[in-house]
Motif scaffolding. Sequence first.
Motif, PDB file in Angstrom:
ATOM      1  N   ILE A 273       1.096  -1.608  -0.274  1.00  9.00           N
ATOM      2  CA  ILE A 273       0.198  -0.185  -0.108  1.00  9.00           C
ATOM      3  C   ILE A 273       0.941   1.111   0.035  1.00  9.00           C
ATOM      4  O   ILE A 273       1.417   1.420   0.427  1.00  9.00           O
ATOM      5  CB  ILE A 273      -0.527   0.069   1.055  1.00  9.00           C
ATOM      6  N   THR A 274       0.119   2.522  -0.560  1.00 14.79           N
ATOM      7  CA  THR A 274       1.232   3.402  -0.747  1.00 14.79           C
ATOM      8  C   THR A 274       0.890   4.352   0.929  1.00 14.79           C
ATOM      9  O   THR A 274      -0.311   4.290   0.991  1.00 14.79           O
ATOM     10  CB  THR A 274       0.816   5.092  -1.683  1.00 14.79           C
ATOM     11  N   PRO A 275       1.752   5.002   0.975  1.00 13.76           N
ATOM     12  CA  PRO A 275       3.357   5.205   0.513  1.00 13.76           C
ATOM     13  C   PRO A 275       4.091   3.958   1.259  1.00 13.76           C
ATOM     14  O   PRO A 275       4.895   4.317   1.043  1.00 13.76           O
ATOM     15  CB  PRO A 275       3.346   6.544   1.321  1.00 13.76           C
ATOM     16  N   CYS A 276       3.456   2.964   2.006  1.00 15.52           N
ATOM     17  CA  CYS A 276       4.836   2.333   2.532  1.00 15.52           C
ATOM     18  C   CYS A 276       5.462   1.472   1.462  1.00 15.52           C
ATOM     19  O   CYS A 276       6.773   0.958   1.784  1.00 15.52           O
ATOM     20  CB  CYS A 276       3.676   1.414   3.900  1.00 15.52           C
ATOM     21  N   LEU A 277       5.129   1.351   0.427  1.00 10.69           N
ATOM     22  CA  LEU A 277       6.101   0.725  -0.573  1.00 10.69           C
ATOM     23  C   LEU A 277       6.389   1.578  -0.799  1.00 10.69           C
ATOM     24  O   LEU A 277       8.468   0.995  -1.310  1.00 10.69           O
ATOM     25  CB  LEU A 277       5.122  -0.464  -1.676  1.00 10.69           C
ATOM     26  N   ASP A 320      15.052  -5.092  -4.573  1.00 15.92           N
ATOM     27  CA  ASP A 320      15.370  -4.703  -6.279  1.00 15.92           C
ATOM     28  C   ASP A 320      14.361  -3.521  -6.623  1.00 15.92           C
ATOM     29  O   ASP A 320      13.530  -3.273  -6.620  1.00 15.92           O
ATOM     30  CB  ASP A 320      16.129  -5.320  -6.951  1.00 15.92           C
ATOM     31  N   GLN A 321      15.597  -2.614  -7.026  1.00 15.85           N
ATOM     32  CA  GLN A 321      14.381  -1.257  -7.040  1.00 15.85           C
ATOM     33  C   GLN A 321      13.933  -1.108  -9.273  1.00 15.85           C
ATOM     34  O   GLN A 321      12.593  -0.573  -8.505  1.00 15.85           O
ATOM     35  CB  GLN A 321      15.574   0.174  -7.884  1.00 15.85           C
ATOM     36  N   GLU A 322      14.394  -1.916  -9.557  1.00 13.65           N
ATOM     37  CA  GLU A 322      13.237  -2.522 -10.528  1.00 13.65           C
ATOM     38  C   GLU A 322      12.385  -2.964 -10.250  1.00 13.65           C
ATOM     39  O   GLU A 322      10.756  -2.604 -10.845  1.00 13.65           O
ATOM     40  CB  GLU A 322      14.455  -2.933 -11.845  1.00 13.65           C
ATOM     41  N   PHE A 323      12.156  -4.174  -9.261  1.00 17.23           N
ATOM     42  CA  PHE A 323      11.114  -4.489  -9.395  1.00 17.23           C
ATOM     43  C   PHE A 323      10.626  -3.895  -8.421  1.00 17.23           C
ATOM     44  O   PHE A 323       9.189  -3.740  -8.607  1.00 17.23           O
ATOM     45  CB  PHE A 323      11.628  -5.909  -7.606  1.00 17.23           C
ATOM     46  N   ARG A 324      10.643  -3.118  -7.468  1.00 15.67           N
ATOM     47  CA  ARG A 324      10.105  -1.719  -6.934  1.00 15.67           C
ATOM     48  C   ARG A 324       9.111  -1.280  -7.803  1.00 15.67           C
ATOM     49  O   ARG A 324       8.184  -0.756  -7.771  1.00 15.67           O
ATOM     50  CB  ARG A 324      10.690  -1.625  -5.723  1.00 15.67           C
ATOM     51  N   ILE A 328       4.681  -0.519  -7.844  1.00 12.64           N
ATOM     52  CA  ILE A 328       4.780   0.846  -7.467  1.00 12.64           C
ATOM     53  C   ILE A 328       3.627   1.244  -8.992  1.00 12.64           C
ATOM     54  O   ILE A 328       2.471   1.654  -9.304  1.00 12.64           O
ATOM     55  CB  ILE A 328       6.410   2.083  -7.170  1.00 12.64           C
ATOM     56  N   ARG A 329       4.223   1.303 -10.137  1.00 13.96           N
ATOM     57  CA  ARG A 329       3.612   1.407 -11.458  1.00 13.96           C
ATOM     58  C   ARG A 329       1.919   0.374 -11.895  1.00 13.96           C
ATOM     59  O   ARG A 329       1.355   1.070 -11.930  1.00 13.96           O
ATOM     60  CB  ARG A 329       5.122   0.900 -12.438  1.00 13.96           C
ATOM     61  N   SER A 330       2.118  -0.859 -11.096  1.00  8.99           N
ATOM     62  CA  SER A 330       1.501  -1.429 -11.188  1.00  8.99           C
ATOM     63  C   SER A 330       0.013  -1.310  -9.934  1.00  8.99           C
ATOM     64  O   SER A 330      -0.683  -1.621 -10.041  1.00  8.99           O
ATOM     65  CB  SER A 330       1.346  -2.895 -10.883  1.00  8.99           C
ATOM     66  N   MET A 331       0.370   0.128  -9.281  1.00  5.76           N
ATOM     67  CA  MET A 331      -0.848   0.471  -8.556  1.00  5.76           C
ATOM     68  C   MET A 331      -1.910   0.805  -8.683  1.00  5.76           C
ATOM     69  O   MET A 331      -1.808   1.918  -8.897  1.00  5.76           O
ATOM     70  CB  MET A 331      -0.069   1.493  -7.032  1.00  5.76           C
ATOM     71  N   ARG A 339      -2.512   0.172  -4.039  1.00  9.23           N
ATOM     72  CA  ARG A 339      -2.483  -0.739  -3.524  1.00  9.23           C
ATOM     73  C   ARG A 339      -1.709  -1.952  -4.774  1.00  9.23           C
ATOM     74  O   ARG A 339      -2.184  -1.689  -6.093  1.00  9.23           O
ATOM     75  CB  ARG A 339      -3.532  -2.066  -2.642  1.00  9.23           C
ATOM     76  N   VAL A 340      -0.553  -2.857  -4.863  1.00 11.05           N
ATOM     77  CA  VAL A 340      -0.318  -3.343  -5.676  1.00 11.05           C
ATOM     78  C   VAL A 340      -1.858  -4.655  -5.277  1.00 11.05           C
ATOM     79  O   VAL A 340      -1.565  -5.240  -4.543  1.00 11.05           O
ATOM     80  CB  VAL A 340       1.200  -4.199  -5.290  1.00 11.05           C
ATOM     81  N   GLU A 341      -1.731  -4.710  -6.797  1.00 16.56           N
ATOM     82  CA  GLU A 341      -2.370  -5.896  -6.883  1.00 16.56           C
ATOM     83  C   GLU A 341      -0.897  -7.300  -7.843  1.00 16.56           C
ATOM     84  O   GLU A 341       0.128  -7.850  -8.595  1.00 16.56           O
ATOM     85  CB  GLU A 341      -3.572  -6.282  -8.581  1.00 16.56           C
ATOM     86  N   THR A 342      -1.175  -8.443  -7.246  1.00 22.68           N
ATOM     87  CA  THR A 342      -0.171  -9.958  -6.740  1.00 22.68           C
ATOM     88  C   THR A 342      -0.195  -9.780  -8.325  1.00 22.68           C
ATOM     89  O   THR A 342       0.416 -10.630  -8.882  1.00 22.68           O
ATOM     90  CB  THR A 342      -0.815 -11.197  -6.023  1.00 22.68           C
ATOM     91  N   GLY A 343      -1.334 -10.117  -9.468  1.00 23.86           N
ATOM     92  CA  GLY A 343      -1.383  -9.810 -10.818  1.00 23.86           C
ATOM     93  C   GLY A 343      -0.423  -9.942 -11.476  1.00 23.86           C
ATOM     94  O   GLY A 343       0.605  -9.738 -12.326  1.00 23.86           O
ATOM     95  N   CYS A 344       0.542  -8.168 -10.906  1.00 22.92           N
ATOM     96  CA  CYS A 344       1.919  -7.948 -11.909  1.00 22.92           C
ATOM     97  C   CYS A 344       2.596  -8.437 -11.709  1.00 22.92           C
ATOM     98  O   CYS A 344       3.914  -7.940 -12.771  1.00 22.92           O
ATOM     99  CB  CYS A 344       1.960  -6.298 -11.013  1.00 22.92           C
ATOM    100  N   PHE A 345       2.548  -9.377 -11.173  1.00 29.09           N
ATOM    101  CA  PHE A 345       4.187 -10.157 -10.915  1.00 29.09           C
ATOM    102  C   PHE A 345       3.880 -11.600 -11.723  1.00 29.09           C
ATOM    103  O   PHE A 345       5.051 -11.988 -11.958  1.00 29.09           O
ATOM    104  CB  PHE A 345       3.949 -10.383  -9.403  1.00 29.09           C
ATOM    105  N   ASN A 346       2.824 -11.612 -12.340  1.00 27.96           N
ATOM    106  CA  ASN A 346       2.940 -12.309 -13.636  1.00 27.96           C
ATOM    107  C   ASN A 346       3.695 -11.727 -15.537  1.00 27.96           C
ATOM    108  O   ASN A 346       4.158 -12.753 -15.813  1.00 27.96           O
ATOM    109  CB  ASN A 346       1.080 -12.696 -14.086  1.00 27.96           C
TER     110      ASN A 346
END
Length: 402
Positions: A273-277, A320-324, A328-331, A339-346
Amino acid sequence: MLLEDVIDVNPSRTIPRGKVAPHISMDALQPFTREIHSFELKEFSGSGSKFQNSDTLLARITPCLENGKTAFVCNLPEGIIGHGSTEFIVLSGKKGVSDDLFVYYLARDPEFRNYAIQHMEGSTGRQRVPANAIALLTIDLPPLPEQKAIASILGALDDKIELNRKMNETLEAMARAIFKSWFVDFDPIPGLGPHKEWQDSTLSKIPKGWRVVKVSEAFEINPLRSIKRGKEYAYVGMASLPTASARVTDFAFRKFTGSGSKFKNGDVLLARITPCLENGKTTLVDFLTEDEYGWGSTEFIVFGPKEPLNMWFVYCVARDQEFRNHAIRSMSGTSGRQRVETGCFNNYMIVISPADVINKFGDIVGSWFNQMKVNDDQSISLAFIRDALLPKLLSGEIRVRN
């Protein structure tokens, strides 16, 4: 005597309006931690607290005051005045009367803090302690040489705690540097030599025998963990997740309510969740006993390593900053509650080596993370000793001489 007679409250410090100077926000203060580890350069608007090295910053607003946000300023460039939150009260020793570091430990004294909390004013949720209430606190001030001796004893304990923190920071930086070298830049691996053959992949050329995998296939995401409603387990709240280090050192035992994240040793927790991520809240779970489960905020994503990966590999990916940035872009969601949706890790890909390289990485960095745990455990013991000594030294129950 009154505190204002022996300690300066919000002493005069001058910064020209519009000047760029070090700025310390409330977020930069960690609960019951002497050091301030970061500041940003920011234009002075004309309002806010002003301070210099050796001043003490006391959070005056709820819940920051109750949570122990009090710090000793020692990280500014020499001779520079800094500025910060309007919610700080600045305390400073009077020359020849009170010692600056003693003033900090006085502000950490439970009696001082209870007095401040009891004198808060304002509406619920926005209560503050007025600076004049602090100024009118009655205190017994020991002679200056005894103040210095007390500050030296307590300061030595905090010095060791800070040294352990810096050691852990270095060990983690080394681990993340090796991860980048081996698994991102594909540098030669000690003992195995340079990569001799390469192959094309969807990302770039990678060593032959290595593979590109979706994060959702390489990690377990929010894996099933069986815990019982109403039974007590280790609980980790969002406030306990570190922003720049690997380990949780503050958790409690609470009855599982039926909702929340569930995890075990070897998992990695990522704030979704923003801004914690954006602030970096991520941790490695290594504080449970074998076969013990814990639970925490519903705003955690839990990653578990799949074979051949280990928890240190997963943690380094999560840091890793690229991963983060991808997360963040997927929120999605309303402003301020995204919030981040777990689907972004696909659709985020990582490179995985054969098991022998993963195991070699674990052998090297695992020992460093184990040392970090030893350092943290020592720091917890030192903090316990410090907090037990502090009220006894300040009250005169234990007397020291210069």
